[in-house]
Write a protein that holds these residues in place. Structure first.
Motif, mmCIF file in Angstrom:
data_model
loop_
_atom_site.group_PDB
_atom_site.id
_atom_site.type_symbol
_atom_site.label_atom_id
_atom_site.label_comp_id
_atom_site.label_asym_id
_atom_site.label_seq_id
_atom_site.Cartn_x
_atom_site.Cartn_y
_atom_site.Cartn_z
ATOM 1 N N LEU A 78 46.699 51.838 10.214
ATOM 2 C CA LEU A 78 47.043 53.325 9.895
ATOM 3 C C LEU A 78 46.949 54.454 8.866
ATOM 4 C CD1 LEU A 78 50.113 52.970 12.678
ATOM 5 C CD2 LEU A 78 47.390 53.437 13.186
ATOM 6 N N THR A 79 46.793 55.525 8.679
ATOM 7 C CA THR A 79 47.054 56.017 7.422
ATOM 8 C C THR A 79 48.226 56.503 7.354
ATOM 9 O OG1 THR A 79 46.781 58.166 8.661
ATOM 10 C CG2 THR A 79 44.561 57.054 8.251
ATOM 11 N N ASP A 80 48.670 56.833 6.006
ATOM 12 C CA ASP A 80 49.925 57.182 5.468
ATOM 13 C C ASP A 80 50.436 58.473 6.424
ATOM 14 O OD1 ASP A 80 50.101 55.431 3.945
ATOM 15 O OD2 ASP A 80 49.534 56.613 2.037
ATOM 16 N N ASN A 81 49.267 59.363 6.613
ATOM 17 C CA ASN A 81 49.499 60.466 7.435
ATOM 18 C C ASN A 81 50.076 60.339 8.643
ATOM 19 O OD1 ASN A 81 49.861 63.449 7.524
ATOM 20 N ND2 ASN A 81 47.912 63.329 8.725
ATOM 21 N N GLN A 82 49.507 59.291 9.641
ATOM 22 C CA GLN A 82 49.942 59.099 10.774
ATOM 23 C C GLN A 82 51.386 58.566 10.686
ATOM 24 O OE1 GLN A 82 46.548 56.321 11.575
ATOM 25 N NE2 GLN A 82 46.179 57.331 13.417
ATOM 26 N N VAL A 83 51.677 57.790 9.837
ATOM 27 C CA VAL A 83 53.196 56.991 9.733
ATOM 28 C C VAL A 83 54.029 58.041 9.541
ATOM 29 C CG1 VAL A 83 54.721 55.633 8.312
ATOM 30 C CG2 VAL A 83 52.319 54.976 9.059
ATOM 31 N N THR A 84 53.617 58.973 8.421
ATOM 32 C CA THR A 84 54.554 60.315 7.914
ATOM 33 C C THR A 84 54.885 61.041 9.278
ATOM 34 O OG1 THR A 84 53.605 60.155 5.989
ATOM 35 C CG2 THR A 84 55.182 62.118 6.289
ATOM 36 N N GLN A 85 53.672 61.411 10.037
ATOM 37 C CA GLN A 85 54.106 62.384 11.132
ATOM 38 C C GLN A 85 54.874 61.861 12.385
ATOM 39 O OE1 GLN A 85 52.510 65.326 10.836
ATOM 40 N NE2 GLN A 85 53.754 65.711 12.820
ATOM 41 N N ALA A 86 54.605 60.498 12.527
ATOM 42 C CA ALA A 86 55.447 59.772 13.662
ATOM 43 C C ALA A 86 56.799 59.759 13.111
ATOM 44 C CB ALA A 86 54.960 58.365 13.716
ATOM 45 N N VAL A 87 57.246 59.603 11.834
ATOM 46 C CA VAL A 87 58.619 59.417 11.294
ATOM 47 C C VAL A 87 59.149 61.086 11.484
ATOM 48 C CG1 VAL A 87 60.170 59.279 9.429
ATOM 49 C CG2 VAL A 87 58.322 57.533 10.134
ATOM 50 N N ARG A 88 58.454 61.825 11.280
ATOM 51 C CA ARG A 88 58.804 63.300 11.348
ATOM 52 C C ARG A 88 59.186 63.539 12.711
ATOM 53 N NH1 ARG A 88 54.733 67.058 8.532
ATOM 54 N NH2 ARG A 88 55.587 66.044 6.698
#
Ligand SMILES: Nc1ncnc2c1ncn2[C@@H]1O[C@H](COP(=O)(O)OP(=O)(O)OP(=O)(O)O)[C@@H](O)[C@H]1O
Length: 298
Positions: free
Chosen positions: A105-115
């Motif tokens: 996964l991309t960093d953005n996908q992870v950041t978004q999910a955590v957000r």
């Protein structure tokens, strides 16, 4: 989004799931309800290819779930089955990084999910020090990070306090608003009732009801309450045909349609019992759910 035909699972000679025709429309929050042991987890595990069905077919996103399609279909499904999946000795961030590597996964996908699950401020903490609600939210973030089209969650509110339950509800509504179809199970109607747009109610492995809340209400027949000066005699007279019980000076009769109600009133009048009032009780969805599951002797 999910269609099953005659889906079944037998352990030994016991049918744990029996002839299930699931219809989960795209974009909905599908509340999958039923008492403990009714077969919800087994059904969800079959949808995720974790348990092999004994009979029937599963179609997800318009395609049959087969060995040849399984990998691709599962790539679009996020899930949370039983206990939260994270490692306790790692931090939230380390757990998310594992998922990121595993699924590429991309960093953005992870950041978004955590957000989305609002865990940004707790990522450096070890997961064993998380509250149950935080663990569930991290599990959800892990399921959401791949941006699934379908989310399958088994009892995500189990064991949470009212604030934790509310947080999960809010989250599911948001996820569905963002376009993901959500299937979520619970043994307590109240926990998902307002969140779910479609309900499926399971009892002993069979579907007792599937449809909207309004449709569920429409199927139920509220109790008839008869106020009379002779409640004992009225209850005795009606007990022969109907489930009746005394509620103070009122006789409560269950399962009467309009015609049967007219019959009871006419009987009581015939027996010279003074009637002061006849009315239908108001019902909550919880009453309807209890009626439905108790009726089948669960
Ligand atoms: N591997 C198995 N072998 C034998 N029986 C099983 C197995 N897995 C589940 N069962 C039985 O199947 C029935 C349905 O279980 P399931 O976990 O699907 O129900 P559930 O509705 O999810 O209930 P709960 O909320 O308690 O998890 C139970 O009686 C359970 O004991």
């Amino acid at each position: 989004m999910i269609i099953t035909h005659d889906l079944g699972k037998t352990y030994g000679n016991r049918a744990v799931v029996d002839g299930l025709d699931l219809r989960v429309p795209e974009g909905c929050v599908y509340g999958f309800l039923g008492p403990n042991g009714s077969g919800k987890s087994t059904t969800m595990k079959m949808l995720l290819s974790l348990v092999r069905p004994t009979s029937g077919e599963i179609h997800i996103m318009g395609r049959p779930m087969r060995r040849s399609t399984r990998r691709e279909l599962l790539g679009h499904i996020g899930s949370l089955i039983e206990s939260p999946p994270a490692y306790g000795h790692l931090t939230g961030r380390e757990n998310m990084r594992l998922v990121q590597r595993l699924l590429d996964l991309t960093d953005n996908q992870v950041t978004q999910a955590v957000r989305t699950v609002r865990l940004r401020d707790h990522l450096e903490k070890k997961v064993r020090d998380y509250s149950l609600g935080m663990k569930q939210r991290l599990g959800l973030a892990m399921a959401l990070a791949r941006e699934p089209r379908l989310l399958i969650l088994d009892e995500p509110t189990n064991g949470l306090d009212p604030a934790g339950i509310e947080e999960i509800r809010r989250l599911l509504t948001k996820v569905a608003d963002d376009g993901t179809t959500v299937m979520v199970s619970s043994h307590l109607l109240g926990e998902i009732d307002r969140t779910a747009t479609v309900l499926g109610i399971l009892g002993n492995g069979r579907m007792l009801f599937q449809g909207t809340r309004d449709e569920l209400f429409a199927r139920s027949v509220p109790d008839v309450l008869v106020d009379t000066s002779e409640p004992q005699r009225a209850a005795a007279l009606t007990a022969r045909w109907h489930t009746s019980r005394l509620d103070g000076a009122t006789v409560r009769l269950s399962g009467l349609d309009d015609k049967a109600t007219a019959g009871v009133v006419s009987l009581l009048v015939h027996e010279d019992i003074e009637i002061h009032g006849v009315r239908r009780d108001s019902q909550s969805l919880e009453d309807v759910f209890m009626d439905l599951t108790e009726e089948r002797g669960l």
